[in-house]
Design a protein around this motif. Structure first.
Motif, PDB file in Angstrom:
ATOM      1  N   ASN A  78       0.818  -1.211   0.000  1.00 40.02           N
ATOM      2  CA  ASN A  78       0.000   0.000   0.000  1.00 40.02           C
ATOM      3  C   ASN A  78       0.849   1.257   0.000  1.00 40.02           C
ATOM      4  O   ASN A  78       0.501   2.250  -0.641  1.00 40.02           O
ATOM      5  N   LEU A  79       1.977   1.215   0.711  1.00 40.09           N
ATOM      6  CA  LEU A  79       2.877   2.367   0.754  1.00 40.09           C
ATOM      7  C   LEU A  79       3.250   2.821  -0.652  1.00 40.09           C
ATOM      8  O   LEU A  79       3.154   4.004  -0.992  1.00 40.09           O
ATOM      9  N   LEU A  80       3.682   1.883  -1.471  1.00 37.82           N
ATOM     10  CA  LEU A  80       4.107   2.219  -2.827  1.00 37.82           C
ATOM     11  C   LEU A  80       2.947   2.727  -3.672  1.00 37.82           C
ATOM     12  O   LEU A  80       3.096   3.659  -4.467  1.00 37.82           O
ATOM     13  N   ASN A  81       1.767   2.114  -3.504  1.00 41.32           N
ATOM     14  CA  ASN A  81       0.599   2.596  -4.237  1.00 41.32           C
ATOM     15  C   ASN A  81       0.257   4.032  -3.853  1.00 41.32           C
ATOM     16  O   ASN A  81      -0.063   4.859  -4.707  1.00 41.32           O
ATOM     17  N   ASP A  82       0.342   4.315  -2.541  1.00 37.78           N
ATOM     18  CA  ASP A  82       0.034   5.668  -2.071  1.00 37.78           C
ATOM     19  C   ASP A  82       1.024   6.674  -2.647  1.00 37.78           C
ATOM     20  O   ASP A  82       0.633   7.742  -3.130  1.00 37.78           O
ATOM     21  N   ILE A  83       2.295   6.335  -2.592  1.00 33.89           N
ATOM     22  CA  ILE A  83       3.316   7.257  -3.095  1.00 33.89           C
ATOM     23  C   ILE A  83       3.147   7.465  -4.601  1.00 33.89           C
ATOM     24  O   ILE A  83       3.232   8.589  -5.108  1.00 33.89           O
ATOM     25  N   ALA A  84       2.870   6.359  -5.305  1.00 32.67           N
ATOM     26  CA  ALA A  84       2.687   6.477  -6.757  1.00 32.67           C
ATOM     27  C   ALA A  84       1.502   7.371  -7.079  1.00 32.67           C
ATOM     28  O   ALA A  84       1.562   8.187  -8.017  1.00 32.67           O
ATOM     29  N   SER A  85       0.423   7.265  -6.294  1.00 30.29           N
ATOM     30  CA  SER A  85      -0.742   8.088  -6.638  1.00 30.29           C
ATOM     31  C   SER A  85      -0.550   9.536  -6.179  1.00 30.29           C
ATOM     32  O   SER A  85      -1.114  10.453  -6.760  1.00 30.29           O
ATOM     33  N   ASP A  86       0.299   9.755  -5.167  1.00 27.29           N
ATOM     34  CA  ASP A  86       0.620  11.135  -4.767  1.00 27.29           C
ATOM     35  C   ASP A  86       1.561  11.808  -5.770  1.00 27.29           C
ATOM     36  O   ASP A  86       1.618  13.036  -5.840  1.00 27.29           O
ATOM     37  N   HIS A  87       2.322  11.001  -6.518  1.00 36.36           N
ATOM     38  CA  HIS A  87       3.331  11.557  -7.443  1.00 36.36           C
ATOM     39  C   HIS A  87       3.165  10.936  -8.819  1.00 36.36           C
ATOM     40  O   HIS A  87       3.988  10.145  -9.259  1.00 36.36           O
ATOM     41  N   PRO A  88       2.066  11.274  -9.489  1.00 37.31           N
ATOM     42  CA  PRO A  88       1.755  10.610 -10.765  1.00 37.31           C
ATOM     43  C   PRO A  88       2.823  10.863 -11.840  1.00 37.31           C
ATOM     44  O   PRO A  88       2.909  10.102 -12.794  1.00 37.31           O
ATOM     45  N   GLN A  89       3.622  11.922 -11.707  1.00 38.54           N
ATOM     46  CA  GLN A  89       4.625  12.217 -12.721  1.00 38.54           C
ATOM     47  C   GLN A  89       5.951  11.489 -12.478  1.00 38.54           C
ATOM     48  O   GLN A  89       6.869  11.576 -13.292  1.00 38.54           O
ATOM     49  N   ALA A  90       6.055  10.819 -11.343  1.00 39.65           N
ATOM     50  CA  ALA A  90       7.320  10.149 -11.020  1.00 39.65           C
ATOM     51  C   ALA A  90       7.544   8.946 -11.937  1.00 39.65           C
ATOM     52  O   ALA A  90       6.596   8.294 -12.359  1.00 39.65           O
ATOM     53  N   VAL A  91       8.812   8.683 -12.262  1.00 34.65           N
ATOM     54  CA  VAL A  91       9.161   7.435 -12.943  1.00 34.65           C
ATOM     55  C   VAL A  91       9.213   6.348 -11.880  1.00 34.65           C
ATOM     56  O   VAL A  91       9.812   6.538 -10.822  1.00 34.65           O
ATOM     57  N   SER A  92       8.558   5.219 -12.144  1.00 37.17           N
ATOM     58  CA  SER A  92       8.514   4.186 -11.122  1.00 37.17           C
ATOM     59  C   SER A  92       9.379   2.978 -11.473  1.00 37.17           C
ATOM     60  O   SER A  92       9.129   2.286 -12.454  1.00 37.17           O
ATOM     61  N   PHE A  93      10.386   2.748 -10.639  1.00 38.19           N
ATOM     62  CA  PHE A  93      11.139   1.499 -10.688  1.00 38.19           C
ATOM     63  C   PHE A  93      10.581   0.529  -9.637  1.00 38.19           C
ATOM     64  O   PHE A  93      11.258  -0.412  -9.235  1.00 38.19           O
ATOM     65  N   ALA A  94       9.347   0.805  -9.161  1.00 41.05           N
ATOM     66  CA  ALA A  94       8.833   0.027  -8.031  1.00 41.05           C
ATOM     67  C   ALA A  94       7.967  -1.159  -8.453  1.00 41.05           C
ATOM     68  O   ALA A  94       8.087  -2.248  -7.894  1.00 41.05           O
ATOM     69  N   ALA A  95       7.114  -0.947  -9.455  1.00 40.68           N
ATOM     70  CA  ALA A  95       6.088  -1.967  -9.749  1.00 40.68           C
ATOM     71  C   ALA A  95       6.695  -3.197 -10.426  1.00 40.68           C
ATOM     72  O   ALA A  95       7.344  -3.075 -11.457  1.00 40.68           O
ATOM     73  N   GLY A  96       6.456  -4.365  -9.861  1.00 44.32           N
ATOM     74  CA  GLY A  96       6.940  -5.599 -10.479  1.00 44.32           C
ATOM     75  C   GLY A  96       5.918  -6.160 -11.452  1.00 44.32           C
ATOM     76  O   GLY A  96       5.608  -7.343 -11.428  1.00 44.32           O
ATOM     77  N   ARG A  97       5.386  -5.310 -12.301  1.00 38.70           N
ATOM     78  CA  ARG A  97       4.312  -5.706 -13.220  1.00 38.70           C
ATOM     79  C   ARG A  97       4.867  -6.060 -14.589  1.00 38.70           C
ATOM     80  O   ARG A  97       5.875  -5.489 -15.002  1.00 38.70           O
ATOM     81  N   PRO A  98       4.199  -6.930 -15.307  1.00 37.01           N
ATOM     82  CA  PRO A  98       4.669  -7.245 -16.647  1.00 37.01           C
ATOM     83  C   PRO A  98       4.444  -6.072 -17.611  1.00 37.01           C
ATOM     84  O   PRO A  98       3.572  -5.234 -17.388  1.00 37.01           O
ATOM     85  N   TYR A  99       5.200  -6.071 -18.673  1.00 35.84           N
ATOM     86  CA  TYR A  99       5.081  -5.079 -19.740  1.00 35.84           C
ATOM     87  C   TYR A  99       3.663  -5.113 -20.307  1.00 35.84           C
ATOM     88  O   TYR A  99       3.129  -6.188 -20.569  1.00 35.84           O
ATOM     89  N   GLU A 100       3.055  -3.938 -20.492  1.00 27.55           N
ATOM     90  CA  GLU A 100       1.624  -3.923 -20.815  1.00 27.55           C
ATOM     91  C   GLU A 100       1.296  -3.333 -22.183  1.00 27.55           C
ATOM     92  O   GLU A 100       0.121  -3.255 -22.562  1.00 27.55           O
TER      93      GLU A 100
END
Lengths: 415, 415
Positions: free
Chosen positions: B2-24
């Motif tokens: 949840n921490l990472l989700n919160d930070i990502a939604s607070d900083h929508p312009q940030a580049v994220s090296f956080a999400a371990g998601r597949p290429y979409e």
């Protein structure tokens, strides 16, 4: 139940009154495409997502509490008169996961116990067993719930040092009995639970299947002014079973160390993140699309099915009267809707009787003792009629009559 | 998290090296229709079901162990060289449910514990926590697993009266470190685990994403001649995350009261029936269709994605060298594939550093202490590169460099 699956596959020609599955004659593969497409279009045209965002919503990992929570809240408002904040909704992998998460959240120490109106749906007792959480039986009395026994069981548990956390029940067309609580009992239960400081877990898979919708009493959650009720819902019967989408409404504030720490829904979401992470957004999209196609009303979506269930119930009750009405020794209840009727017979019923019924008479049903913890036989049979057509009901009841007659003779009773 | 989700939604312009998601970028809604249609056609034309039976397979409640178990077994044979009886496969709601069910089956008494190579994926520690099952850390040494420490931890646990049941690890491109075990370590682990009478839970979400597939060592399960390995698989990275379909291969015989009582897969199925009942057949149909579309090879299905991951890994490593190669004080590992690289910095990293990084420098990543039980800081950062394009990687690494420089100055180190 593996036993019933095994017997059904050993006797493929048997008529089955066992499966509690929804009517399937209206299923069409095209519906899946239609529902998926409808949901994606809704995301872009109504919610205002870009195509990329809509694709991401359906394809990627999703919000732990789900992506159709707002549609679920609208459905509850429209079909059940339940008003909830969509943020209090956790979309789950069927109502089974909803029960599992709820029990896990309530089981803080080994003293925590859950009460359940008996006979009890085995999904609840199974989840509690996995969590090493005792289930205390509460009698169902004449009207579906014995309030005096509830008070007594809570007091006895507390005297033993246990901590009763919640009462589980299916107030509408209970599985297995088909019985519904009347309005007075519902109100009395809410008051008693408040006095006893007990949550209520209301499981409502069959509520929309009333044979006479005008006389249906409100759900406990619709009557809940004190946030006492954790409401477990299912789209297995009204949506489609293969989506495995259910939900829980948990708007209770959680108090920890004397301070409010979010809602129970948030706690369930944390637990869910370690059990299944998300409910499949693809599966949610299918249910979301079905809701959208019918103005978020599952009553509207199930018009044809509800007519089938109503006709089947009528046919079952008339058929039982025609076959057993004169015996006096074989009796049954008369539910106002749902999927089930309970038959009481003048001999003992156990799993061996079921085997004889399948083998010698070609009819399958559910022995009632499976809904009672620790019992291995009873005098009752659960008959499910949701999946059958007219001819199967007639044929099945004829075979059931032959079984009952044979068993009654073998065990020296008249039927 | 949840921490990472919160930070990502607070900083929508940030580049994220956080999400371990597949290429979409290759996701298309039409694929869902295509996969569903392909699976249903397979049921009628290859399996030989009638239209009604095929519909029932997808729409109704299904087999607890799943409806694509045979396709999963073929995929394992083709892509992993693993030969298993399809009946030993349990299809689950993602690998998270697979881990949860496996741990629940191993936790028979409070003495039962699981070991895990640390740093550990938090899905495993989260599931264990829900089950009140202790997780004992095993060091990762230089090559991804410290076998001496494993032996030591098992002996120490037994001396304390605990019962070590299994070792959990991700042998291929571990989450979070990206490190893989070499063949010698794999063989030695299997031998040592046999000596120690320990099961191995092999979690393999990233195995197909090798930058140089020819040099990939076999999985532990492919080397498993003694049924020591419970294999946890995921279609979240190779299929699509939104289906939430994973599986577990559990071909171990279960011995109870000195007699064999079925397989571990059957026991997991019983547990599953009380957690989620079934994995959505609709979601399974989507994954089944994707498998069928590509000859049951996810390697074939992910040709384009694997090329992206390979290029991204190369670009990450080259970019880190260009930016930090001369510092001496900032180092990183060089995984042979997967989704992750670990950066080691000459200052302490905690959640507050992450907040500063997001706010002041517009770049997000995962603090490594989240993969260590009880730690609140470390000197390491997990960088995920699976979701990014070239420009984002370059921009993200520039921002990361600015963050590292600022933190090193603030904390008196040179970077």
């Amino acid at each position: 139940m593996n036993l019933l699956n095994d017997i059904a596959s050993d006797h493929p020609q048997a008529v089955s009154f066992a499966a509690g599955r929804p009517y399937e004659e209206f299923f069409r593969v095209e519906q899946l495409h239609d529902y998926l497409g409808t949901f994606v279009t809704h995301l872009t045209e109504v919610v205002g997502l870009t195509d990329e965002e809509a694709r991401r919503t359906v394809f990627q990992y999703g919000r732990t509490k789900g992506v159709i929570h707002d549609l679920v809240a609208r459905y509850l408002e429209i079909d059940e008169g339940i008003t909830v904040d969509p943020d209090a909704v956790v979309v789950t992998v069927g109502s089974q996961e909803a029960m599992f998460l709820t029990l896990r959240s309530l089981r803080v120490s080994p003293q925590d116990v859950v009460l359940a109106v008996t006979p009890t749906y085995f999904g609840l007792t199974g989840a509690a067993r996995l969590l090493d959480m005792p289930v205390l039986d509460v009698g169902d009395g004449d009207g579906g719930l014995d309030l005096v026994d509830l008070e007594h069981q809570v007091a006895a548990a507390r005297a033993r040092g246990q901590r009763p956390r919640a009462l589980y029940l299916v107030p509408d067309f209970s599985n297995p009995t088909g019985v519904s609580l009347d309005l007075a009992t519902r109100t009395a239960l809410l008051d008693l639970a408040a006095d006893l400081d007990l949550l209520i877990i209301e499981d409502n898979p069959y509520g929309l299947f009333h044979a006479d919708p005008g006389t249906r009493p409100p759900t406990l959650k619709a009557l809940d002014t004190r946030r006492q009720v954790v409401y477990v819902g299912s789209f297995a019967k009204t949506g489609l079973p293969g989506a495995r989408v259910g939900f829980v409404v948990a708007d209770q504030p959680v108090v920890r160390d004397g301070r409010t720490a979010g809602t129970l829904a948030e706690q369930l979401s944390l637990i869910k993140s370690n059990v299944t992470l998300n409910t499949s957004p693809v599966a949610q999209a299918v249910i979301g699309g079905k809701l959208l196609r019918h103005g978020c009303s599952m009553l509207a979506a199930n018009k044809r099915e509800i007519e089938v269930y109503r006709a089947n119930l009528r046919r079952m009750l008339a058929g039982l009267t025609a076959r057993f009405g004169a015996t006096g020794s074989v009796t049954w209840n008369t539910p106002a809707g749902g999927f089930f009727v309970v038959l009481t017979v003048p001999f003992t019923v156990d799993d061996r009787s079921l085997h004889r019924s399948a083998r010698d008479h070609g009819v399958i049903w559910t022995p009632m003792h499976h809904f009672h913890t620790g019992m291995t036989s009873s005098h009752q049979i659960r008959l499910s009629f949701s999946l059958l057509d007219d001819a199967s009901i007639d044929e099945g009841l004829d075979r059931l009559t032959a079984f009952v007659t044979a068993e009654a003779q073998a065990f020296g009773h008249s039927a």
